[in-house]
Design a protein around this motif. Sequence first.
Motif, PDB file in Angstrom:
ATOM      1  N   ALA A 280       0.823  -1.212   0.000  1.00  0.00           N
ATOM      2  CA  ALA A 280       0.000   0.000   0.000  1.00  0.00           C
ATOM      3  C   ALA A 280       0.856   1.260   0.000  1.00  0.00           C
ATOM      4  O   ALA A 280       0.557   2.236  -0.688  1.00  0.00           O
ATOM      5  CB  ALA A 280      -0.934   0.002   1.207  1.00  0.00           C
ATOM      6  N   GLU A 281       1.947   1.226   0.769  1.00  0.00           N
ATOM      7  CA  GLU A 281       2.842   2.391   0.807  1.00  0.00           C
ATOM      8  C   GLU A 281       3.446   2.647  -0.564  1.00  0.00           C
ATOM      9  O   GLU A 281       3.542   3.794  -1.014  1.00  0.00           O
ATOM     10  CB  GLU A 281       3.953   2.158   1.842  1.00  0.00           C
ATOM     11  N   ARG A 282       3.850   1.579  -1.242  1.00  0.00           N
ATOM     12  CA  ARG A 282       4.441   1.760  -2.566  1.00  0.00           C
ATOM     13  C   ARG A 282       3.397   2.236  -3.568  1.00  0.00           C
ATOM     14  O   ARG A 282       3.697   3.052  -4.449  1.00  0.00           O
ATOM     15  CB  ARG A 282       5.095   0.462  -3.037  1.00  0.00           C
ATOM     16  N   LEU A 283       2.167   1.725  -3.441  1.00  0.00           N
ATOM     17  CA  LEU A 283       1.109   2.191  -4.331  1.00  0.00           C
ATOM     18  C   LEU A 283       0.849   3.680  -4.138  1.00  0.00           C
ATOM     19  O   LEU A 283       0.721   4.441  -5.103  1.00  0.00           O
ATOM     20  CB  LEU A 283      -0.186   1.403  -4.079  1.00  0.00           C
ATOM     21  N   GLU A 284       0.774   4.106  -2.890  1.00  0.00           N
ATOM     22  CA  GLU A 284       0.524   5.523  -2.623  1.00  0.00           C
ATOM     23  C   GLU A 284       1.627   6.388  -3.222  1.00  0.00           C
ATOM     24  O   GLU A 284       1.355   7.436  -3.813  1.00  0.00           O
ATOM     25  CB  GLU A 284       0.421   5.765  -1.121  1.00  0.00           C
ATOM     26  N   ARG A 285       2.880   5.942  -3.090  1.00  0.00           N
ATOM     27  CA  ARG A 285       3.982   6.712  -3.679  1.00  0.00           C
ATOM     28  C   ARG A 285       3.850   6.784  -5.194  1.00  0.00           C
ATOM     29  O   ARG A 285       4.114   7.830  -5.800  1.00  0.00           O
ATOM     30  CB  ARG A 285       5.325   6.083  -3.289  1.00  0.00           C
ATOM     31  N   GLU A 286       3.433   5.671  -5.810  1.00  0.00           N
ATOM     32  CA  GLU A 286       3.284   5.666  -7.258  1.00  0.00           C
ATOM     33  C   GLU A 286       2.143   6.575  -7.698  1.00  0.00           C
ATOM     34  O   GLU A 286       2.229   7.260  -8.724  1.00  0.00           O
ATOM     35  CB  GLU A 286       3.033   4.236  -7.762  1.00  0.00           C
ATOM     36  N   VAL A 287       1.044   6.573  -6.936  1.00  0.00           N
ATOM     37  CA  VAL A 287      -0.073   7.458  -7.262  1.00  0.00           C
ATOM     38  C   VAL A 287       0.376   8.912  -7.194  1.00  0.00           C
ATOM     39  O   VAL A 287       0.090   9.717  -8.096  1.00  0.00           O
ATOM     40  CB  VAL A 287      -1.260   7.214  -6.312  1.00  0.00           C
ATOM     41  N   ARG A 288       1.083   9.261  -6.124  1.00  0.00           N
ATOM     42  CA  ARG A 288       1.565  10.635  -5.987  1.00  0.00           C
ATOM     43  C   ARG A 288       2.537  10.985  -7.114  1.00  0.00           C
ATOM     44  O   ARG A 288       2.440  12.051  -7.735  1.00  0.00           O
ATOM     45  CB  ARG A 288       2.269  10.814  -4.636  1.00  0.00           C
ATOM     46  N   ARG A 289       3.486  10.088  -7.360  1.00  0.00           N
ATOM     47  CA  ARG A 289       4.518  10.380  -8.354  1.00  0.00           C
ATOM     48  C   ARG A 289       3.916  10.575  -9.740  1.00  0.00           C
ATOM     49  O   ARG A 289       4.238  11.540 -10.440  1.00  0.00           O
ATOM     50  CB  ARG A 289       5.541   9.242  -8.383  1.00  0.00           C
ATOM     51  N   THR A 290       3.034   9.672 -10.145  1.00  0.00           N
ATOM     52  CA  THR A 290       2.481   9.766 -11.493  1.00  0.00           C
ATOM     53  C   THR A 290       1.486  10.922 -11.613  1.00  0.00           C
ATOM     54  O   THR A 290       1.371  11.527 -12.685  1.00  0.00           O
ATOM     55  CB  THR A 290       1.811   8.444 -11.892  1.00  0.00           C
ATOM     56  N   THR A 291       0.769  11.248 -10.527  1.00  0.00           N
ATOM     57  CA  THR A 291      -0.100  12.425 -10.579  1.00  0.00           C
ATOM     58  C   THR A 291       0.734  13.690 -10.728  1.00  0.00           C
ATOM     59  O   THR A 291       0.393  14.602 -11.491  1.00  0.00           O
ATOM     60  CB  THR A 291      -0.984  12.509  -9.320  1.00  0.00           C
ATOM     61  N   ASP A 292       1.847  13.751 -10.010  1.00  0.00           N
ATOM     62  CA  ASP A 292       2.754  14.887 -10.162  1.00  0.00           C
ATOM     63  C   ASP A 292       3.272  14.987 -11.595  1.00  0.00           C
ATOM     64  O   ASP A 292       3.416  16.082 -12.143  1.00  0.00           O
ATOM     65  CB  ASP A 292       3.925  14.774  -9.191  1.00  0.00           C
ATOM     66  N   GLN A 293       3.561  13.854 -12.212  1.00  0.00           N
ATOM     67  CA  GLN A 293       4.025  13.860 -13.598  1.00  0.00           C
ATOM     68  C   GLN A 293       2.954  14.408 -14.532  1.00  0.00           C
ATOM     69  O   GLN A 293       3.256  15.196 -15.445  1.00  0.00           O
ATOM     70  CB  GLN A 293       4.418  12.441 -14.025  1.00  0.00           C
ATOM     71  N   LEU A 294       1.707  14.000 -14.323  1.00  0.00           N
ATOM     72  CA  LEU A 294       0.614  14.512 -15.152  1.00  0.00           C
ATOM     73  C   LEU A 294       0.454  16.020 -14.967  1.00  0.00           C
ATOM     74  O   LEU A 294       0.220  16.761 -15.932  1.00  0.00           O
ATOM     75  CB  LEU A 294      -0.692  13.797 -14.799  1.00  0.00           C
ATOM     76  N   ILE A 295       0.546  16.461 -13.721  1.00  0.00           N
ATOM     77  CA  ILE A 295       0.414  17.889 -13.424  1.00  0.00           C
ATOM     78  C   ILE A 295       1.501  18.688 -14.129  1.00  0.00           C
ATOM     79  O   ILE A 295       1.235  19.710 -14.775  1.00  0.00           O
ATOM     80  CB  ILE A 295       0.459  18.119 -11.900  1.00  0.00           C
ATOM     81  N   GLU A 296       2.728  18.210 -14.035  1.00  0.00           N
ATOM     82  CA  GLU A 296       3.844  18.912 -14.677  1.00  0.00           C
ATOM     83  C   GLU A 296       3.705  18.891 -16.195  1.00  0.00           C
ATOM     84  O   GLU A 296       3.955  19.896 -16.867  1.00  0.00           O
ATOM     85  CB  GLU A 296       5.159  18.256 -14.262  1.00  0.00           C
ATOM     86  N   LEU A 297       3.300  17.756 -16.746  1.00  0.00           N
ATOM     87  CA  LEU A 297       3.144  17.624 -18.186  1.00  0.00           C
ATOM     88  C   LEU A 297       2.122  18.610 -18.729  1.00  0.00           C
ATOM     89  O   LEU A 297       2.268  19.123 -19.850  1.00  0.00           O
ATOM     90  CB  LEU A 297       2.714  16.189 -18.517  1.00  0.00           C
ATOM     91  N   HIS A 298       1.087  18.915 -17.952  1.00  0.00           N
ATOM     92  CA  HIS A 298       0.034  19.829 -18.393  1.00  0.00           C
ATOM     93  C   HIS A 298       0.296  21.269 -17.972  1.00  0.00           C
ATOM     94  O   HIS A 298      -0.589  22.127 -18.104  1.00  0.00           O
ATOM     95  CB  HIS A 298      -1.325  19.363 -17.859  1.00  0.00           C
ATOM     96  N   GLY A 299       1.488  21.543 -17.455  1.00  0.00           N
ATOM     97  CA  GLY A 299       1.853  22.915 -17.138  1.00  0.00           C
ATOM     98  C   GLY A 299       1.128  23.488 -15.948  1.00  0.00           C
ATOM     99  O   GLY A 299       0.913  24.710 -15.870  1.00  0.00           O
ATOM    100  N   LEU A 300       0.748  22.649 -14.999  1.00  0.00           N
ATOM    101  CA  LEU A 300       0.023  23.113 -13.820  1.00  0.00           C
ATOM    102  C   LEU A 300       0.973  23.189 -12.631  1.00  0.00           C
ATOM    103  O   LEU A 300       1.950  22.454 -12.544  1.00  0.00           O
ATOM    104  CB  LEU A 300      -1.123  22.161 -13.490  1.00  0.00           C
ATOM    105  N   ALA A 301       0.660  24.073 -11.708  1.00  0.00           N
ATOM    106  CA  ALA A 301       1.452  24.186 -10.488  1.00  0.00           C
ATOM    107  C   ALA A 301       0.890  23.242  -9.437  1.00  0.00           C
ATOM    108  O   ALA A 301      -0.147  22.619  -9.609  1.00  0.00           O
ATOM    109  CB  ALA A 301       1.448  25.623  -9.972  1.00  0.00           C
TER     110      ALA A 301
END
Length: 485
Positions: A280-301
């Motif tokens: 579960a801890e690793r899943l949560e980290r992956e969710v955060r990491r990939t959401t951050d990647q999507l945010i950055e890719l779309h030019g959002l802060a």
Amino acid sequence: MTTINLSLVSHTNTGKTTLARSLIGRDVGEIRDEAHVTALAERYRMIETAEGDALDLWDTPGFGDSARLVQRLRQQGNPVGWFLTEVWDRWRDRPFWSSQQALRNVREEADVVLYLVNASERPGDAGYVAPEMEILAWLGKPVLVLLNQLGEPRPGEQDRADEDAWRQHLAGHPFVQRVLPLDAFARCWVQEFTLLDAVGSALPDSRRASFNSLEEAWRQRRLQQFRASMEILGEFLTTCSRDHERLSDEGLGGSLRRLGQIVGLDGTSDVREQAMARLAERLEREVRRTTDQLIELHGLAGRAAEEVLARVSSDFAAREKLGEGRAAALGGILSGALSGLAADLAAGGLTLGGGALVGAVLGAIGSAGAAKAVNLVRGTDSSEVRWSSDSLQRLSVTALLRYLAVAHYGRGRGEWRQGEYPGHWRPLIEEELQLRQEALGAAWSQRGANADESGGRIPDALAEILADTTRALLSRLYPGIRLPM
């Protein structure tokens, strides 16, 4: 080298700068909840081609007291020309001064006018629209009316109802070319192509060739963003599908206790709980990491919001190493009846916690044979827990929910925050993924393959499934929109 100019105009404090930020993809101007925040027309580059063609967006001051302005203009023989030669004290008569800057920009710069209205008002209640339509008629430029402040993304029929109401209200103004929904806070990028199509149709033939190259450059930028998003999510699901935690060999007593858990005769296993917690801890980290990647890719802060991982234990599948002797002993206790084993084997593995004892007698195969079948089907040398296929299906749904949330996010809102998803998104995603269940199942079946040996086929396959699903979703969410795929 041609520059196409779009002038964004509206009544004051209607959201022009917010929409400009969403279209341009970066923070521009100043946003406050008061009138006349934008004092001068500001030019922003939307895109340019290698050949030097450019598409510029002008954010203009809002119209102030439109009714009084029209009364003054009607008194003159050449209203707009007279108005622009007059000089007002910008401090004593700010509404007139701001209106002057907006009109000057439209007359001198605009190829097409983007006129923004507050769609939360009924057309007949927006008293500022009629005088501003009269002003735009005097200017003689093609106008596209954009419906802002629609709220969160809604089913397409609701947008169409607003669109039809405003189109009927403005039917008497032939210079209005189209009425389009385009919310500053919750627009989806595919709506931008409908806007660009409308701009191209409003331009004279002499400028369309240059505009077509700009539209193609915009299309390629958005498609690259889309493909990169699907690759991020494909890698995410691949990582989750391969993740696992080995369990220590607890002996016959441990196996008996675990079978007791299935039928509710014993408490939970500390070993399994610890393994699940690590997953579960690793899943949560992956969710955060990939959401951050999507945010950055779309030019959002901003950073990914807190993700709540509920009911974690129900999302695990356990693969048990059962020796033939132990299986025979267990079979004697259970009289050859195991928990949904036939169905679990058909699905590719024994899922602990996911079934009840149903008395499925395995007949001549016996318990020892069942143990061999489990080990053979699963290719297991030791006990482990991993995400079940049902869990991966749910993670696929939430992955696409995350993508839609980011892809609809208007840049003008500032830092990205996780909010409630519109209620109609999830059932549509579930329906579309169900149609692709066979392809997903084939991908999940390869999750035990060595990452090097698979040569990237699993994440590529998942990215393609997700891309195909998302295209279908966007077609359903925005019927009639030409998807640039």
